[in-house]
Write a protein that holds these residues in place. Structure first.
Motif: not given
Length: 108
Positions: A76-81
């Motif tokens: 999830r964090m990777t996609i947000r970034l």
């Protein structure tokens, strides 16, 4: 070199090792299986810890001690970034830390 050959070479060169920290649970499981064929008992002779939490269930025997990573939160964090970068925004920081959990099993 296949895994069996690798572990055979490792075990012949490092017979005095009493602890293994494997980069994945699968490699930890392969070490346990290969070491067992050579009479090395886990955890009596060598303690083993995996790193990913994949084998973190009671059907794996012996139940592997593992460092469980928050894979879903990492994704999830990777996609947000990634979305921020696509939108041309600057990222607030370069390092993002997510907590991991040590799950005690029967191999340590």
């Amino acid at each position: 070199m296949d895994d069996d050959a690798y572990f055979g070479e490792f075990l012949s060169k490092h017979q005095d090792v009493d602890g293994i920290f494997a980069i994945t649970d699968m490699l930890a499981a392969k070490y346990i299986e290969r070491a067992g064929r050579q009479g090395i008992r886990v955890p009596e002779d060598a303690k083993v810890i995996g790193y990913d939490g994949i084998q973190d269930h009671p059907y794996f025997h012996p139940v592997l001690s593992t460092i469980r990573q928050p894979v879903e939160e990492m994704a999830r964090m990777t996609i947000r970034l990634l979305y921020k970068k696509i939108e041309g925004k600057t990222l607030d920081q370069q390092v993002y830390r997510l907590p991991v959990i040590f799950r005690q099993g029967e191999t340590t």
